[in-house]
Design a protein around this motif. Structure first.
Motif, PDB file in Angstrom:
ATOM      1  N   ALA A  39       0.812  -1.217   0.000  1.00 19.65           N
ATOM      2  CA  ALA A  39       0.000   0.000   0.000  1.00 19.65           C
ATOM      3  C   ALA A  39       0.849   1.273   0.000  1.00 19.65           C
ATOM      4  N   ASP A  40       2.044   1.238   0.608  1.00 25.26           N
ATOM      5  CA  ASP A  40       2.885   2.439   0.690  1.00 25.26           C
ATOM      6  C   ASP A  40       3.410   2.894  -0.677  1.00 25.26           C
ATOM      7  N   LEU A  41       3.390   1.989  -1.653  1.00 23.99           N
ATOM      8  CA  LEU A  41       3.955   2.307  -2.958  1.00 23.99           C
ATOM      9  C   LEU A  41       2.901   2.588  -4.024  1.00 23.99           C
ATOM     10  N   LEU A  42       1.635   2.637  -3.650  1.00 20.57           N
ATOM     11  CA  LEU A  42       0.573   2.672  -4.656  1.00 20.57           C
ATOM     12  C   LEU A  42       0.048   4.063  -4.977  1.00 20.57           C
ATOM     13  N   THR A  43       0.255   5.048  -4.119  1.00 18.34           N
ATOM     14  CA  THR A  43      -0.202   6.399  -4.469  1.00 18.34           C
ATOM     15  C   THR A  43       0.637   6.920  -5.642  1.00 18.34           C
ATOM     16  N   PRO A  44       0.051   7.724  -6.522  1.00 19.41           N
ATOM     17  CA  PRO A  44       0.777   8.164  -7.723  1.00 19.41           C
ATOM     18  C   PRO A  44       2.123   8.812  -7.424  1.00 19.41           C
ATOM     19  N   SER A  45       2.160   9.739  -6.455  1.00 16.10           N
ATOM     20  CA  SER A  45       3.422  10.422  -6.163  1.00 16.10           C
ATOM     21  C   SER A  45       4.455   9.466  -5.598  1.00 16.10           C
ATOM     22  N   ALA A  46       4.030   8.594  -4.685  1.00 16.50           N
ATOM     23  CA  ALA A  46       4.963   7.647  -4.082  1.00 16.50           C
ATOM     24  C   ALA A  46       5.468   6.650  -5.116  1.00 16.50           C
ATOM     25  N   PHE A  47       4.566   6.155  -5.974  1.00 13.13           N
ATOM     26  CA  PHE A  47       4.980   5.170  -6.962  1.00 13.13           C
ATOM     27  C   PHE A  47       5.952   5.763  -7.985  1.00 13.13           C
ATOM     28  N   LEU A  48       5.650   6.974  -8.492  1.00 18.36           N
ATOM     29  CA  LEU A  48       6.541   7.595  -9.469  1.00 18.36           C
ATOM     30  C   LEU A  48       7.908   7.883  -8.861  1.00 18.36           C
ATOM     31  N   TYR A  49       7.907   8.376  -7.622  1.00 22.13           N
ATOM     32  CA  TYR A  49       9.173   8.646  -6.950  1.00 22.13           C
ATOM     33  C   TYR A  49       9.970   7.363  -6.745  1.00 22.13           C
ATOM     34  N   TRP A  50       9.304   6.326  -6.236  1.00 21.25           N
ATOM     35  CA  TRP A  50       9.999   5.050  -5.985  1.00 21.25           C
ATOM     36  C   TRP A  50      10.463   4.408  -7.281  1.00 21.25           C
ATOM     37  N   TYR A  51       9.632   4.454  -8.323  1.00 18.70           N
ATOM     38  CA  TYR A  51      10.001   3.844  -9.602  1.00 18.70           C
ATOM     39  C   TYR A  51      11.198   4.583 -10.221  1.00 18.70           C
ATOM     40  N   GLY A  52      11.202   5.930 -10.119  1.00 17.89           N
ATOM     41  CA  GLY A  52      12.317   6.688 -10.668  1.00 17.89           C
ATOM     42  C   GLY A  52      13.629   6.412  -9.957  1.00 17.89           C
ATOM     43  N   THR A  53      13.602   6.361  -8.624  1.00 18.82           N
ATOM     44  CA  THR A  53      14.840   6.071  -7.891  1.00 18.82           C
ATOM     45  C   THR A  53      15.311   4.637  -8.118  1.00 18.82           C
ATOM     46  N   THR A  54      14.367   3.721  -8.332  1.00 16.59           N
ATOM     47  CA  THR A  54      14.742   2.332  -8.611  1.00 16.59           C
ATOM     48  C   THR A  54      15.336   2.204 -10.006  1.00 16.59           C
ATOM     49  N   ALA A  55      14.690   2.830 -11.008  1.00 16.53           N
ATOM     50  CA  ALA A  55      15.170   2.733 -12.388  1.00 16.53           C
ATOM     51  C   ALA A  55      16.536   3.382 -12.553  1.00 16.53           C
ATOM     52  N   SER A  56      16.790   4.479 -11.838  1.00 15.62           N
ATOM     53  CA  SER A  56      18.076   5.172 -11.956  1.00 15.62           C
ATOM     54  C   SER A  56      19.143   4.582 -11.048  1.00 15.62           C
ATOM     55  N   THR A  57      18.806   3.539 -10.307  1.00 14.37           N
ATOM     56  CA  THR A  57      19.713   2.825  -9.368  1.00 14.37           C
ATOM     57  C   THR A  57      20.172   3.717  -8.231  1.00 14.37           C
ATOM     58  N   VAL A  58      19.459   4.844  -7.989  1.00 15.10           N
ATOM     59  CA  VAL A  58      19.815   5.690  -6.847  1.00 15.10           C
ATOM     60  C   VAL A  58      19.428   4.987  -5.552  1.00 15.10           C
ATOM     61  N   GLY A  59      18.168   4.543  -5.487  1.00 11.83           N
ATOM     62  CA  GLY A  59      17.712   3.737  -4.363  1.00 11.83           C
ATOM     63  C   GLY A  59      17.912   4.364  -3.002  1.00 11.83           C
TER      64      GLY A  59
END
Length: 327
Positions: A39-59
């Protein structure tokens, strides 16, 4: 046909295909995370932020899956797909910039969207660099585009380069932005080349100021008959040679008045904004640190020196000053 186009676009990773793949991967990732109860990753802002940091390997780690199923989904589906798409997009972006830079360097750039700039048509190894230096030293900040048939490599930062098959090619002149150029200077290897290129330029540019260099007076008269709006400069200037014979040192003074790089005064022109006497205009310019030398009324080809003249709105005023004076 459509399947072939789709195959080619997919095989070359067309930006549209890449964007579609990214959208599909993001949507599937969100659905899988929702199925896993993250549930913590499903809101639009949280998901886009998490997906971007994951895709860019920043993490950053402030958002991460909590359940075992969510971690497996991220490890085996989200990370490989997101990182692959992200790196592919970055690589394609840099490749596009590199290709654009290479094309401009080789004279294949397209500047048709520019306006008010200066186009130099033709290249002379001795004269053209001096013209560019003079334009830059004038300090008006206009962009310069050089169109030449020689295979030059544009390494200078003061101008853009367009390589043309011919100086009269409409496609290359258009690519150099001739139709919307504020000023165009034509200097071909011969008078016939200059004449043909000037005719081609005036066919595309109706409002800019066109200047061409000619050696033969008959050619200049022919051009004046067909294109009276073009300003012709004769080279070499016989009048300047004779003047130097009669008044020693005058040629150096005239050269200084035409140059923006010398330390002395330079001849400039401006447009009169008010109607007044020649003396009043001279006094106004004198207070600004300039010397009025001549005026030119509407429809008059040559400037005249007449202290008793009356300046009308729109007349051209020619003055000498160290720097150009604001209107």
């Amino acid at each position: 046909m459509y399947l072939r186009r789709l195959y080619l676009a997919a095989s070359e990773l067309h930006p549209g295909v890449l964007a579609a793949l990214l959208a599909c991967h993001m949507a599937l990732s969100w659905l899988l995370l929702a199925w896993a109860g993250e549930a913590d990753l499903l809101t639009p802002s949280a998901f886009l932020y998490w997906y971007g940091t994951t895709a860019s390997t920043v993490g950053y780690g402030d958002l991460s899956p909590k359940s075992g199923a969510g971690r497996l989904i991220v490890a085996f589906f989200v990370m490989p797909g997101a990182i692959a798409l992200f790196t592919t997009a970055i690589a394609r972006g840099f490749a596009g910039l590199s290709d654009r830079w290479r094309r401009r360097r080789m004279g294949l750039g397209d500047y048709r969207r520019m306006s008010g700039h200066i186009v130099l048509v033709g290249y002379d190894a001795e004269r053209t660099p001096r013209m560019i230096d003079e334009i830059v030293a004038d300090g008006q900040g206009q962009e310069i585009v050089l169109l030449a048939t020689q295979p030059l490599v544009a390494t200078a930062t003061t101008y853009r380069f367009v390589h043309a098959a011919q100086l009269t090619a409409p496609a290359d002149l258009t690519r150099a932005g001739v139709p919307d150029a504020g000023r165009v200077v034509v200097y071909g290897p011969s008078d016939s080349d200059t004449l043909a290129a000037t005719l081609a330029v005036t066919a595309l540019n109706r409002s800019g100021h066109v200047v061409c260099f000619l050696r033969d007076r008959d050619t200049a008269r022919l051009l004046a008959a067909h294109c009276p709006q073009v300003e012709v400069v004769m080279t070499p200037m016989v009048e300047l040679v004779i003047k130097a014979l009669s008044d020693p040192g005058s040629s150096r003074l005239i050269a200084q008045l035409a140059s923006h790089t010398d330390d002395g005064g330079t001849l400039y022109a401006t447009t009169a904004a008010v109607a007044e006497s020649f003396d009043a205009a001279a006094a106004r310019l004198r207070r600004a640190g300039a010397v009025l030398v001549a005026s030119c009324g509407a429809g008059v080809d040559c400037p005249i020196f007449d202290p008793d003249a009356t300046i009308a709105v729109g007349d051209r005023l020619f003055y000498i000053a160290r720097t150009r004076i604001a209107a």
